[in-house]
Design an enzyme around this catalytic site. Structure first.
Site, PDB file in Angstrom:
ATOM      1  N   ASP A  58       0.854  -1.173   0.000  1.00  0.00           N
ATOM      2  CA  ASP A  58       0.000   0.000   0.000  1.00  0.00           C
ATOM      3  C   ASP A  58       0.900   1.236   0.000  1.00  0.00           C
ATOM      4  O   ASP A  58       1.870   1.284   0.753  1.00  0.00           O
ATOM      5  CB  ASP A  58      -0.841   0.000   1.295  1.00  0.00           C
ATOM      6  CG  ASP A  58      -2.297   0.257   1.030  1.00  0.00           C
ATOM      7  OD1 ASP A  58      -2.593   1.267   0.369  1.00  0.00           O
ATOM      8  OD2 ASP A  58      -3.142  -0.550   1.475  1.00  0.00           O
ATOM      9  N   ASP A  60      -3.171   4.369  -2.527  1.00  0.00           N
ATOM     10  CA  ASP A  60      -4.318   4.657  -1.668  1.00  0.00           C
ATOM     11  C   ASP A  60      -4.922   6.028  -1.976  1.00  0.00           C
ATOM     12  O   ASP A  60      -4.191   7.025  -2.027  1.00  0.00           O
ATOM     13  CB  ASP A  60      -3.837   4.641  -0.207  1.00  0.00           C
ATOM     14  CG  ASP A  60      -4.948   4.939   0.771  1.00  0.00           C
ATOM     15  OD1 ASP A  60      -5.807   4.063   0.949  1.00  0.00           O
ATOM     16  OD2 ASP A  60      -4.963   6.046   1.353  1.00  0.00           O
ATOM     17  N   GLU A  64      -6.491   3.079  -6.197  1.00  0.00           N
ATOM     18  CA  GLU A  64      -7.784   2.986  -5.496  1.00  0.00           C
ATOM     19  C   GLU A  64      -8.688   4.102  -5.991  1.00  0.00           C
ATOM     20  O   GLU A  64      -8.346   5.279  -5.911  1.00  0.00           O
ATOM     21  CB  GLU A  64      -7.599   3.132  -3.981  1.00  0.00           C
ATOM     22  CG  GLU A  64      -8.919   2.888  -3.261  1.00  0.00           C
ATOM     23  CD  GLU A  64      -9.005   3.438  -1.851  1.00  0.00           C
ATOM     24  OE1 GLU A  64      -9.823   2.921  -1.087  1.00  0.00           O
ATOM     25  OE2 GLU A  64      -8.253   4.365  -1.525  1.00  0.00           O
ATOM     26  N   HIS A  74     -10.865  -4.199   3.358  1.00  0.00           N
ATOM     27  CA  HIS A  74     -10.861  -3.743   4.752  1.00  0.00           C
ATOM     28  C   HIS A  74     -11.753  -2.520   4.987  1.00  0.00           C
ATOM     29  O   HIS A  74     -11.888  -2.076   6.122  1.00  0.00           O
ATOM     30  CB  HIS A  74      -9.421  -3.421   5.148  1.00  0.00           C
ATOM     31  CG  HIS A  74      -8.891  -2.259   4.355  1.00  0.00           C
ATOM     32  ND1 HIS A  74      -8.672  -2.329   2.993  1.00  0.00           N
ATOM     33  CD2 HIS A  74      -8.600  -0.991   4.711  1.00  0.00           C
ATOM     34  CE1 HIS A  74      -8.248  -1.159   2.563  1.00  0.00           C
ATOM     35  NE2 HIS A  74      -8.195  -0.327   3.580  1.00  0.00           N
ATOM     36  N   ASP A  75     -12.291  -1.940   3.921  1.00  0.00           N
ATOM     37  CA  ASP A  75     -13.165  -0.773   4.065  1.00  0.00           C
ATOM     38  C   ASP A  75     -14.635  -1.126   3.882  1.00  0.00           C
ATOM     39  O   ASP A  75     -15.488  -0.231   3.854  1.00  0.00           O
ATOM     40  CB  ASP A  75     -12.813   0.290   3.011  1.00  0.00           C
ATOM     41  CG  ASP A  75     -11.453   0.905   3.239  1.00  0.00           C
ATOM     42  OD1 ASP A  75     -11.022   0.983   4.406  1.00  0.00           O
ATOM     43  OD2 ASP A  75     -10.817   1.306   2.245  1.00  0.00           O
TER      44      ASP A  75
END
Ligand code: GLC
Length: 579
Positions: free
Chosen positions: A127, A229, A283, A349-350
């Site tokens: 990331d 990200d 992302e 994870h979101d």
């Protein structure tokens, strides 16, 4: 003469034969690439495995489970941020980009993790969190110390003598205000996320150079890719125009793809990405297909792969319609048929857990619907990104007490709701099904205290269903969700047509069943998925009498009657059709 002509024809036909049959079909102009054929497994380090009993997952914990990851058949791991961080947003607030978070271990641990992955043929995608840093990063400490500090322009400041800055919405702030006043220099700084995540000033060439150097540092270590990200928000219009009232309802329209974002990515490509064998995934993919293509079309020399949210955004707390789901995934597929490449995912994870959100987490259907959704992800065109724990069919925990929450987004949103005198009951109900903490509970390894995740006190509660849903039990059960996952991964790896083949939707108006074919390389696979709790017919217009069933999550093949297939609840089936 005749002989020569024959030879020539033979050579030409051999060439065509090789082109059309010797290689998998690549309808996409960019050709075969390792990152298109990759199956990415996302590891959330904080919740994966704790090796030292402090209740927080760590790198040594991941190292101890590398054989497990290898056993899944996945070929790459995307690791959420592991850099030094005060953890306001679980590592998405980086205070030192060249160091490892203390909770997670040391650089030596990282080196052995990377080595261990490479020894097992697994690539590592890191990331890269550079839309913002932590407010505890040295750059920000310097930046805020005085208006004339050389680091001042690393962030966005608005001097208070100019009045209040034009409103900007913050996703995580208690007041949703993205400008935070700092009395030290009588100025406001910008933070699209939490107050502890000030936005970096990408318009400053020095910031860009810093980031490129950080990327080179990790690429030189031998990592295989970067996930950028929130990068669609990185460039800003620093004339700070006023946005229309209520813009925050559609903030992405105003925040994504601003200013010279593409220029910065081209610079990144030239300086870093083109020099290493690394993949890049962004992302967010802007607001349109044009935006998404502009990010990833190979002739533009920016990034490799888009990670768009239209698909996951379909599911609301009230549910979703399969017709809508099919429409969105089909539209994205067709927009990327010829150029560019996509990620395919239903969780991360979101997001809340895949099975609770898109399937059915009630006991009779949990395993079946998990398997059905996994079949979908592994048979679509695009690179699958699969979130850890979904291979076990892990479910939402659905916290009902705010004290159980750990996520800065949930905690600040709760405080906001309280401050405005909102309906907290309603808020808690929504949060229980949508909160990001649902996917962040510890990985369920075994039926042992704390699911075998830690010997200490876990940083977030373990889902009590670990007694039945856990890796050890599922590993020993040939019919488990876990072993089904392994089979479908194997199938994707053995059939490149699932990576590159043309996608075609069948029985479009069917509200219960998602059916499609993947065609290429002289072969055709048919995928039929029942998204409901009852038997459902698929009118696919294909007789499967002579087809070979490659995989199903039921023991028996579905009943078929001429051109109709009848599927059991949440049944998934993959056929090879005769050509
Ligand atoms: C991305 C991350 C998310 C994080 C946010 C701010 O959306 O996936 O977890 O909170 O960026 O960095």
């Amino acid at each position: 003469m005749k002989q020569k002509l024959f030879l020539l024809i033979s050579i030409i036909s051999l060439f065509f034969f090789k082109e059309s049959f010797g290689q998998p079909t690549t309808p996409n102009q960019d050709g075969r690439k390792w990152w298109k054929e990759a199956i990415v497994y996302q590891v959330y380090p904080r919740s994966f495995k704790d090796s030292d009993g402090d209740g927080i997952g760590d790198l040594k914990g991941i190292i101890s489970e590398l054989d497990y990851i290898k056993s899944l058949g996945v070929t790459a791991v995307w690791l959420n941020p592991i850099y030094s961080s005060p953890n306001d947003d679980n590592g998405y607030d980086v205070s030192d980009y060249r160091n490892i978070m203390k909770d997670f271990g040391t650089m030596a641990d990282f080196d052995s993790l990377l080595k261990g992955m490479h020894e097992r043929g697994i690539k590592l995608i890191m990331d890269l969190v550079v839309n913002h840093s932590s407010d505890e990063h040295e750059w920000f400490k310097q930046s805020r110390s005085s208006r004339t500090n050389p680091y001042r322009e690393y962030y966005h400041w608005w001097n208070a003598e100019n009045g209040k800055p034009p409103y900007r919405y913050s996703l995580f702030d208690v007041n949703h205000d993205a400008w935070k006043y700092d009395s030290l220099t009588n100025a406001y700084y910008l933070h699209y996320f939490s107050r502890k995540q000030p936005d970096l000033n990408w318009e400053n060439p020095k910031v860009r150079q810093e980031v490129f150097n950080i990327m080179k540092f990790w690429a030189d270590k031998g990592i295989d890719g970067f996930r950028l990200d929130a990068f669609q928000f990185a460039a800003k219009d620093t004339t700070w125009p006023a946005f229309p009232k209520g813009f925050e309802k559609d903030f992405s329209k105003y925040y994504a793809m601003q200013g010279n974002l593409h220029g910065y990515l081209q610079e990144m490509y030239k300086e870093v990405l083109s020099k290493y064998n690394v993949m890049s995934v962004v992302e967010g993919a802007g607001n349109s297909f044009t935006d998404a293509h502009n990010l990833v079309d190979s002739n533009r020399h920016e990034l490799n792969m888009a990670y768009a949210f239209d698909g996951v955004n379909i599911a609301k707390p009230s549910g979703y319609s399969l017709l809508h789901f099919k429409e969105v995934f089909s539209r994205w597929d067709s927009a990327f048929q010829n150029n560019g490449w996509l990620s395919v995912f239903l969780a991360n994870h979101d997001q809340a857990r895949m099975v609770s959100r898109f399937g059915n987490d009630k006991p009779p259907y949990r395993a079946l619907s998990s398997e059905m959704l996994t079949t979908f992800i592994m048979t679509m065109r695009g690179t699958p990104y699969y979130y850890n724990g979904d291979e076990l069919g892990m479910t939402n925990i659905g916290f009902t007490d705010i004290k159980d929450y750990r996520d800065v987004q949930a905690l600040n949103a709760y405080q906001h709701e309280k401050n405005i005198g909102g309906d907290l009951k309603k808020f808690m109900k929504r949060e229980a099904s949508t909160s990001r903490d649902n996917s962040r509970t510890p990985f369920q390894w075994e039926d042992a205290p704390n699911a075998g995740f830690t010997t200490g006190t876990p940083w977030i509660k373990v889902n009590p269903n670990y007694k039945t849903i856990n890796e050890e039990a599922e590993n020993n059960d040939p019919n488990s969700v876990l072993n089904y996952f392994r089979k479908v991964v194997r199938l994707r790896k053995d059939n490149l047509v699932l990576v590159y083949g043309k996608y075609e939707l069948l029985d479009k108006a069917n509200p219960n069943v998602y059916a499609y074919t993947r065609t290429g390389d002289g072969e055709k696979l048919l995928i039929v998925l029942n998204f409901t709790t009852h038997n459902a017919d698929a009118n696919i217009g294909i007789d499967v009498k002579n087809a070979t069933m490659l995989l199903s999550n039921y023991k028996n093949a579905p009943l078929s009657n001429k051109k109709t297939i009848t599927l059991k609840p949440y049944q998934a089936v993959i056929y090879r059709l005769p050509m």
